[in-house]
Structures are given as structure tokens and as C-alpha cells.
Design an enzyme around this catalytic site. Structure first.
Site, PDB file in Angstrom:
ATOM      1  N   ASP A  30     -29.463  96.181  44.808  1.00 39.07           N
ATOM      2  CA  ASP A  30     -30.553  96.795  44.040  1.00 39.07           C
ATOM      3  C   ASP A  30     -30.005  97.644  42.890  1.00 39.07           C
ATOM      4  O   ASP A  30     -28.887  98.149  42.961  1.00 39.07           O
ATOM      5  CB  ASP A  30     -31.400  97.662  44.989  1.00 39.07           C
ATOM      6  CG  ASP A  30     -32.774  97.970  44.407  1.00 39.07           C
ATOM      7  OD1 ASP A  30     -33.171  97.309  43.421  1.00 39.07           O
ATOM      8  OD2 ASP A  30     -33.447  98.873  44.938  1.00 39.07           O
ATOM      9  N   ARG A  34     -32.327  99.195  36.466  1.00 39.80           N
ATOM     10  CA  ARG A  34     -32.003 100.566  36.033  1.00 39.80           C
ATOM     11  C   ARG A  34     -30.651 100.617  35.328  1.00 39.80           C
ATOM     12  O   ARG A  34     -30.455 101.363  34.368  1.00 39.80           O
ATOM     13  CB  ARG A  34     -32.018 101.514  37.244  1.00 39.80           C
ATOM     14  CG  ARG A  34     -33.417 102.001  37.594  1.00 39.80           C
ATOM     15  CD  ARG A  34     -33.480 102.580  38.980  1.00 39.80           C
ATOM     16  NE  ARG A  34     -33.471 101.517  39.981  1.00 39.80           N
ATOM     17  CZ  ARG A  34     -33.252 101.711  41.271  1.00 39.80           C
ATOM     18  NH1 ARG A  34     -32.992 102.926  41.717  1.00 39.80           N
ATOM     19  NH2 ARG A  34     -33.299 100.704  42.108  1.00 39.80           N
ATOM     20  N   TRP A  35     -29.708  99.816  35.787  1.00 39.09           N
ATOM     21  CA  TRP A  35     -28.385  99.756  35.138  1.00 39.09           C
ATOM     22  C   TRP A  35     -28.555  99.344  33.672  1.00 39.09           C
ATOM     23  O   TRP A  35     -27.981  99.942  32.767  1.00 39.09           O
ATOM     24  CB  TRP A  35     -27.511  98.754  35.891  1.00 39.09           C
ATOM     25  CG  TRP A  35     -26.123  98.573  35.359  1.00 39.09           C
ATOM     26  CD1 TRP A  35     -25.014  99.286  35.700  1.00 39.09           C
ATOM     27  CD2 TRP A  35     -25.690  97.605  34.385  1.00 39.09           C
ATOM     28  NE1 TRP A  35     -23.919  98.828  35.010  1.00 39.09           N
ATOM     29  CE2 TRP A  35     -24.304  97.807  34.202  1.00 39.09           C
ATOM     30  CE3 TRP A  35     -26.328  96.595  33.657  1.00 39.09           C
ATOM     31  CZ2 TRP A  35     -23.553  97.023  33.314  1.00 39.09           C
ATOM     32  CZ3 TRP A  35     -25.577  95.822  32.773  1.00 39.09           C
ATOM     33  CH2 TRP A  35     -24.204  96.037  32.604  1.00 39.09           C
ATOM     34  N   SER A  75     -36.775  88.479  46.775  1.00 42.28           N
ATOM     35  CA  SER A  75     -37.668  88.656  47.919  1.00 42.28           C
ATOM     36  C   SER A  75     -38.981  87.906  47.686  1.00 42.28           C
ATOM     37  O   SER A  75     -39.320  87.547  46.547  1.00 42.28           O
ATOM     38  CB  SER A  75     -37.954  90.146  48.138  1.00 42.28           C
ATOM     39  OG  SER A  75     -38.908  90.613  47.211  1.00 42.28           O
ATOM     40  N   ASN A  78     -40.847  89.580  45.035  1.00 46.84           N
ATOM     41  CA  ASN A  78     -40.348  89.675  43.659  1.00 46.84           C
ATOM     42  C   ASN A  78     -41.096  88.763  42.669  1.00 46.84           C
ATOM     43  O   ASN A  78     -40.931  88.901  41.451  1.00 46.84           O
ATOM     44  CB  ASN A  78     -38.833  89.394  43.601  1.00 46.84           C
ATOM     45  CG  ASN A  78     -37.988  90.531  44.134  1.00 46.84           C
ATOM     46  OD1 ASN A  78     -36.941  90.316  44.744  1.00 46.84           O
ATOM     47  ND2 ASN A  78     -38.412  91.775  43.921  1.00 46.84           N
ATOM     48  N   TRP A  79     -41.959  87.876  43.183  1.00 50.54           N
ATOM     49  CA  TRP A  79     -42.786  87.048  42.286  1.00 50.54           C
ATOM     50  C   TRP A  79     -43.756  87.917  41.490  1.00 50.54           C
ATOM     51  O   TRP A  79     -44.321  87.455  40.501  1.00 50.54           O
ATOM     52  CB  TRP A  79     -43.584  86.022  43.091  1.00 50.54           C
ATOM     53  CG  TRP A  79     -42.735  85.026  43.833  1.00 50.54           C
ATOM     54  CD1 TRP A  79     -42.483  85.015  45.171  1.00 50.54           C
ATOM     55  CD2 TRP A  79     -42.030  83.905  43.283  1.00 50.54           C
ATOM     56  NE1 TRP A  79     -41.657  83.962  45.499  1.00 50.54           N
ATOM     57  CE2 TRP A  79     -41.364  83.255  44.356  1.00 50.54           C
ATOM     58  CE3 TRP A  79     -41.873  83.384  41.986  1.00 50.54           C
ATOM     59  CZ2 TRP A  79     -40.576  82.116  44.182  1.00 50.54           C
ATOM     60  CZ3 TRP A  79     -41.088  82.244  41.823  1.00 50.54           C
ATOM     61  CH2 TRP A  79     -40.460  81.628  42.903  1.00 50.54           C
TER      62      TRP A  79
HETATM   63  C1  IPE Z   1     -35.269  94.410  47.164  1.00 51.48           C
HETATM   64  O1  IPE Z   1     -35.268  95.116  45.976  1.00 51.48           O
HETATM   65  C2  IPE Z   1     -35.129  92.939  46.912  1.00 51.48           C
HETATM   66  C3  IPE Z   1     -33.835  92.507  46.404  1.00 51.48           C
HETATM   67  C4  IPE Z   1     -32.782  93.244  46.208  1.00 51.48           C
HETATM   68  C5  IPE Z   1     -33.741  91.093  46.140  1.00 51.48           C
HETATM   69  P1  IPE Z   1     -36.625  95.500  45.212  1.00 51.48           P
HETATM   70  O2  IPE Z   1     -36.198  96.190  43.980  1.00 51.48           O
HETATM   71  O3  IPE Z   1     -37.486  94.311  45.072  1.00 51.48           O
HETATM   72  O4  IPE Z   1     -37.301  96.507  46.246  1.00 51.48           O
HETATM   73  P2  IPE Z   1     -38.396  97.632  46.010  1.00 51.48           P
HETATM   74  O5  IPE Z   1     -39.534  97.016  45.272  1.00 51.48           O
HETATM   75  O6  IPE Z   1     -37.726  98.711  45.223  1.00 51.48           O
HETATM   76  O7  IPE Z   1     -38.745  98.100  47.385  1.00 51.48           O
HETATM   77  C1  IPE Z   2     -32.222  94.093  42.204  1.00 50.16           C
HETATM   78  O1  IPE Z   2     -32.335  94.873  41.073  1.00 50.16           O
HETATM   79  C2  IPE Z   2     -32.362  92.617  41.917  1.00 50.16           C
HETATM   80  C3  IPE Z   2     -33.613  92.027  42.381  1.00 50.16           C
HETATM   81  C4  IPE Z   2     -34.532  92.625  43.054  1.00 50.16           C
HETATM   82  C5  IPE Z   2     -33.819  90.636  42.057  1.00 50.16           C
HETATM   83  P1  IPE Z   2     -33.742  95.321  40.506  1.00 50.16           P
HETATM   84  O2  IPE Z   2     -34.194  94.317  39.506  1.00 50.16           O
HETATM   85  O3  IPE Z   2     -34.704  95.592  41.601  1.00 50.16           O
HETATM   86  O4  IPE Z   2     -33.345  96.670  39.778  1.00 50.16           O
HETATM   87  P2  IPE Z   2     -34.169  98.019  39.755  1.00 50.16           P
HETATM   88  O5  IPE Z   2     -34.437  98.403  41.178  1.00 50.16           O
HETATM   89  O6  IPE Z   2     -35.430  97.744  39.013  1.00 50.16           O
HETATM   90  O7  IPE Z   2     -33.273  98.977  39.052  1.00 50.16           O
HETATM   91 MG    MG Z   3     -35.124  97.227  42.694  1.00 45.58          MG
END
Ligand code: IPE
Ligand code: IPE
Ligand code: MG
Length: 263
Positions: A30, A34-35, A75, A78-79
Site C-alpha cells: 500500500d 501517496r508516494w 482487491s 479496487n474496481w
Molecule cells: C488494499 O489497499 C489493497 C491492495 C493493496 C491491493 P487499499 O488502498 O485498496 O485499501 P484501503 O482502501 O486503504 O483500505
Molecule cells: C496500493 O497503493 C496499490 C493498490 C491498491 C492497487 P494505493 O494505490 O492504494 O496507494 P494509496 O493508498 O492511495 O497511497
Molecule cells: Mg491504498
């Protein structure tokens, strides 16, 4: 003893007990967005860098003797993200495996994917299927991607399978035990290492986000502030050292020499 160069170029020494390397390490990767935002880049730049980190961490875990490395890549929730980001994420496995499969073969790493892959775009599914086929003969670490994976959906699917077996008189309700549920969950693909010994989440968030809910009942959990694109082999070594300093009791009590000779 593992020596690693730290970010500031100093060498750090991390002592690991080679006998107690966690067999199954799971990572919630995760913090990509933000990075990128911190660097004033589009979010997808974080995903791209995150993919490079996956390569390094895979090699390190394999060198350490980890048996299964499960990486939460996408996940079932994530859709909900903008289509442009989802599309980029769906294209990453194509890019990743295209370049990385030869190295995986060299390291004897076997690819597995757990998740609802039938819902993935055809090109993503093909990349995944090809990587699985190309590495199927490998006998070393399993690199297990959780792709379109969600633990609640996984548990529901598993229960549906068991309910069908009951209806077909293949299973009696009172025969259902922990092993039965294990058998129908997606982590059966990495048996006998179904349950992670260590679960790491990067980026400072301290939640599970629908990952391996059943399987982490007794996993050691490590939440680190490092954003995934900044996560280095040295961070993995440090997190494994932290794991090795923990005392896994599984509800029992710590066995001391005296107590064990009393028995
Ligand atoms: C969890 O991260 C899913 C993956 C790393 C693939 P998310 O960024 O989707 O989780 P939430 O929404 O912060 O809980
Ligand atoms: C994790 O990074 C990757 C996936 C969930 C696919 P994020 O995209 O969730 O990054 P943040 O949490 O928004 O920084
Ligand atoms: Mg995230």
C-alpha cells in the site's frame, strides 16, 4: 547474517535466524498513490515504481528461503477507482511478466495467482496464465499474486462449494472443520503453507482491507510507515528480524526448559 546497503549508503547488519525464516509472507503493498502525490506525479507513477519493488522483494524473499510470498495486488474493491487507474493496474501484469519471467525461471520461482481471474481483461488473464504456465515446473518459492481477490468473497465462494457438497451427499454438516474450509479457500493453491506466518502492510495504514481474513488468525502482523515504492530489501530483512523477535504462542504459554522437563 545479512548485510545490506541502507538508503543513506551506510551498511546495516541484520542478523536473521536462518532456521526461523517465515515460510509464508504476505504483503499488503500500500501507498503507491501517496508516494506519487508526494513527488507531484500522477498516482500511476507510484504503481509503476511499485512494480519494480515487487521484483526486488521477490528476489530477496526467494534468496532468504521463503516458501510462499503472497502479494496483494488488486482487491475486489479496487474496481471503485477511476477507470484510467484501473486500466493501468490491469496492464501492469502484462508489463511485469513480459520482463520478469526469465528472472523468475532463473530463481526457480513459481507464479500463482489467486482471485477472481475470470473477471480480468483478456490481456491481463493471458499474461497471468502464460506466466503460470512458463514457471509451472519451478520448485522454489511460490510468488502468489492476489489479483481481484477479496477475502469475504473468497469465504462466501468456499461456503457455496461446501453447501453444494452437502446437497450432493458428499459431505455431512458435522464433518465441516477448519481443514474443510481450508480446502475450499484460494490459499489451498499454496498448501501446505495456507496461512501466512507474517503479514506486512506498508504505508502506515493499520487495517486488513479484506485480505486473508480466515488465514491470518495467528499470523504476526507488522504495520510499517514505509510507502510500498520505497520498500527495500533491507526493510524486508528488518521486518523479518522483528518477526523473529516475536513469541508465537497460539493461545498457549511460552514453553521454558523447566516446564517442558516437568511433563
Ligand atoms: C488494499 O489497499 C489493497 C491492495 C493493496 C491491493 P487499499 O488502498 O485498496 O485499501 P484501503 O482502501 O486503504 O483500505
Ligand atoms: C496500493 O497503493 C496499490 C493498490 C491498491 C492497487 P494505493 O494505490 O492504494 O496507494 P494509496 O493508498 O492511495 O497511497
Ligand atoms: Mg491504498
Amino acid at each position: 547474517m545479512f548485510k545490506q546497503k541502507a538508503a543513506d549508503d551506510t551498511t546495516v547488519e541484520i542478523k536473521l535466524d536462518e532456521e526461523r525464516i517465515p515460510k509464508h509472507v504476505a504483503i499488503i503493498m500500500d501507498g503507491n498513490g501517496r508516494w506519487a502525490q508526494k513527488k507531484l506525479l500522477p498516482r500511476v507513477a507510484g504503481h509503476k515504481q511499485g512494480m519494480e519493488v515487487v521484483k526486488e522483494i521477490t528476489k530477496t524473499a526467494s534468496d532468504l528461503g521463503v516458501k510462499v510470498l503472497t502479494l496483494y495486488a488488486f482487491s475486489t474493491e479496487n474496481w471503485k477507482r477511476p477507470a484510467s487507474e484501473v486500466n493501468f493496474l490491469m496492464d501492469l501484469p502484462v508489463k511485469f511478466f513480459d520482463k520478469f519471467v526469465p528472472e523468475l525461471i532463473e530463481k526457480n520461482v513459481k507464479v500463482n495467482v489467486m482471485g477472481y481471474t475470470d473477471q480480468l481483461p483478456a490481456s491481463t488473464r493471458k499474461a497471468v496464465d502464460d506466466a503460470i504456465a512458463q514457471t509451472s515446473q519451478n520448485t522454489g518459492m511460490i510468488l502468489n499474486f492476489a489479483l481481484n481477490y477479496g477475502s469475504r468473497a473468497e469465504i462466501i465462494s468456499g461456503i457455496q462449494t461446501l453447501a453444494t457438497e452437502v446437497l450432493e451427499n458428499k459431505l455431512k454438516p458435522d464433518e465441516i472443520d477448519e481443514k474443510t474450509l481450508d480446502r475450499v479457500l484460494m490459499t489451498q493453491q499454496v498448501a501446505p503453507y495456507n496461512d501466512p506466518d507474517l503479514l506486512i502492510r506498508t504505508s502506515g495504514e493499520e487495517r486488513i482491507s479484506n485480505f486473508l481474513l480466515w488465514q491470518i488468525a495467528y499470523s504476526e502482523l507488522i504495520f510499517t510507515d514505509v510507502l510500498w515504492p520505497d520498500y527495500k530489501p533491507v526493510n524486508l530483512l528488518a521486518d523479518i528480524a522483528k518477526y523473529q523477535a516475536r513469541d508465537r504462542r497460539y493461545g498457549g504459554i511460552k514453553e521454558t526448559k523447566k516446564e517442558s522437563t516437568d511433563k
